[in-house]
Design a protein around this motif. Structure first.
Motif, PDB file in Angstrom:
ATOM      1  N   ILE A  39       0.943  -1.093   0.006  1.00  0.00           N
ATOM      2  CA  ILE A  39       0.081  -0.048   0.042  1.00  0.00           C
ATOM      3  C   ILE A  39       0.681   1.241   0.060  1.00  0.00           C
ATOM      4  N   GLU A  40       1.928   1.097   0.810  1.00  0.00           N
ATOM      5  CA  GLU A  40       2.874   2.388   0.852  1.00  0.00           C
ATOM      6  C   GLU A  40       3.607   2.431  -0.394  1.00  0.00           C
ATOM      7  N   GLU A  41       3.937   1.304  -1.444  1.00  0.00           N
ATOM      8  CA  GLU A  41       4.374   1.392  -2.539  1.00  0.00           C
ATOM      9  C   GLU A  41       3.490   2.193  -3.373  1.00  0.00           C
ATOM     10  N   LEU A  42       2.258   1.618  -3.494  1.00  0.00           N
ATOM     11  CA  LEU A  42       1.136   2.087  -4.164  1.00  0.00           C
ATOM     12  C   LEU A  42       1.163   3.503  -4.128  1.00  0.00           C
ATOM     13  N   LEU A 141      -1.854   5.889   6.030  1.00  0.00           N
ATOM     14  CA  LEU A 141      -2.594   4.962   5.051  1.00  0.00           C
ATOM     15  C   LEU A 141      -2.345   3.441   5.405  1.00  0.00           C
ATOM     16  N   THR A 142      -1.348   3.462   6.283  1.00  0.00           N
ATOM     17  CA  THR A 142      -1.251   1.733   6.593  1.00  0.00           C
ATOM     18  C   THR A 142      -1.923   1.478   8.055  1.00  0.00           C
ATOM     19  N   CYS A 257      -5.454   5.662  -0.650  1.00  0.00           N
ATOM     20  CA  CYS A 257      -4.539   6.189  -1.521  1.00  0.00           C
ATOM     21  C   CYS A 257      -4.902   6.829  -2.632  1.00  0.00           C
ATOM     22  N   ALA A 258      -6.230   6.616  -3.158  1.00  0.00           N
ATOM     23  CA  ALA A 258      -6.889   7.406  -4.198  1.00  0.00           C
ATOM     24  C   ALA A 258      -7.196   8.763  -3.781  1.00  0.00           C
ATOM     25  N   TRP A 289      -3.392  -3.522  -9.596  1.00  0.00           N
ATOM     26  CA  TRP A 289      -2.073  -3.920  -9.295  1.00  0.00           C
ATOM     27  C   TRP A 289      -1.906  -3.969  -7.669  1.00  0.00           C
ATOM     28  N   ALA A 290      -2.497  -3.181  -7.146  1.00  0.00           N
ATOM     29  CA  ALA A 290      -2.435  -3.046  -5.587  1.00  0.00           C
ATOM     30  C   ALA A 290      -2.953  -4.506  -5.098  1.00  0.00           C
TER      31      ALA A 290
END
Ligand code: HEM
Length: 295
Positions: A39-42, A141-142, A257-258, A289-290
């Motif tokens: 999620i962080e990567e996203l 976000l996490t 994230c959006a 992909w997330a």
């Protein structure tokens, strides 16, 4: 045979009991630790892409499927004691090849449909992206527990799932030798019963302005929900979705994230089907992909 297709009650209960530990609060926490890295990567990727251009939805779907195929092809490694591993092992004990079934869960219908449904609505109603952004503030976000407390985030997801139920006419059931009487209606023996969830979701007697996307009906305008029982995106009863808590936690993180990155819409590269935003400009669906990374 997939779990949901096991119609014999005792077989289904036994198989479901086998699966249950993989969805316990501890198992979900353990699993989340891995997923939240993605999620962080996203979030970082979205930020980068926002600077350099759009991400193609279809390429993302292809990438997602490749990741899962590769994961399944590798087979269960002893050190990978996670959800996928657990289910594959358990299903092997039941003489079931869990590969196609897992691919089914992960790559396609439910998870992908639900992610796409929410994004579709956000894309058509960008004011809700702004609202999500404001609601998120500096929420991490996490932090899935904190995300679970965000009313608008939850409302957006519920409302999108209402308008786009994963099983539009799903949840097929069949009566047994005796049939069944529900209130004063008798359904004869051996009759297949289909619940038209899509139709029910749009009924005015269940939801005021039923065909409109109004997340506030789940928060500040409860009078717009005339029959809450008409909303059952994960189905009900013994055959309901075993992965619903996990799915909701992951969806909140992805859609946060959006909101965080204030995702915008660009025309689709390969033209659009209705769910892609179609005639109204297409969509940048960067999130598939997330979901894939999660598994
Ligand atoms: C937003 C995403 C999801 C939605 C909307 C969804 C929806 C549903 C629905 C409506 C059913 C009931 C089908 C029926 O009545 O015949 C179901 C069953 C099921 N779902 Fe989900 N699902 C989601 C995500 C997941 C995830 C992430 C997993 C697991 C990792 C999962 C695993 C299952 C299983 C195993 C069943 C069969 C349960 C049983 O028969 O006992 N689902 N899902």
């Amino acid at each position: 045979m997939a779990l949901f297709a096991a119609r014999d009650r005792s077989v289904h209960s036994r198989r479901r009991r086998d699966w249950q530990p993989a969805f316990s609060p501890q198992a979900i926490r353990h699993y989340e630790e891995k997923v939240l890295l993605h999620i962080e990567e996203l979030d970082q990727q979205l930020e980068l892409k926002a600077k350099s251009g759009a991400v193609d939805w279809y390429e993302s779907v292809d990438w997602c499927q490749e990741q899962i195929q590769a994961r399944l092809a590798k087979g269960p490694a002893p050190e990978l004691r996670d959800l996928t591993y657990y289910i594959m092992e358990k299903e092997k004990e039941n003489n079931v090849d869990a590969g196609p079934w897992l691919r089914g869960i992960v790559c396609s219908p439910s998870w992908r449909e639900a992610l796409a449904a929410v994004l579709h609505e956000l894309v058509l109603h960008p004011e809700h992206i702004d609202k999500l952004h404001a609601e998120l503030g500096d929420t991490c976000l996490t932090d899935t527990n904190a995300l679970a407390e965000l009313p608008h985030l939850n409302a957006v997801i519920q409302e999108a799932m209402r308008l786009h139920p994963f099983l539009p006419t799903g949840g097929i059931r069949k009566t047994t030798d005796t049939g069944v009487t529900i209130r004063d209606v008798h359904i004869p023996p051996h009759t297949t019963v289909l619940t038209p969830l899509y139709t029910i979701s749009l009924r005015e007697d269940c939801f005021e302005q039923g065909s409109s996307f109004i997340p506030d009906r789940w928060t500040t305008r409860p009078e717009m929900v005339r029959n809450a029982a008409a909303h059952a995106p994960f189905s009900l009863g013994k055959y309901n979705c075993i992965g619903q808590h996990l799915a909701m936690r992951m969806m909140r993180a992805v859609h946060a994230c959006a909101g965080h990155q204030k995702v915008q819409v660009l025309p689709s590269s390969r033209g659009g089907r209705e769910r892609d935003g179609g005639g109204e400009g297409g969509s940048v669906y960067v999130f598939c992909w997330a979901g894939a990374a999660c598994f």
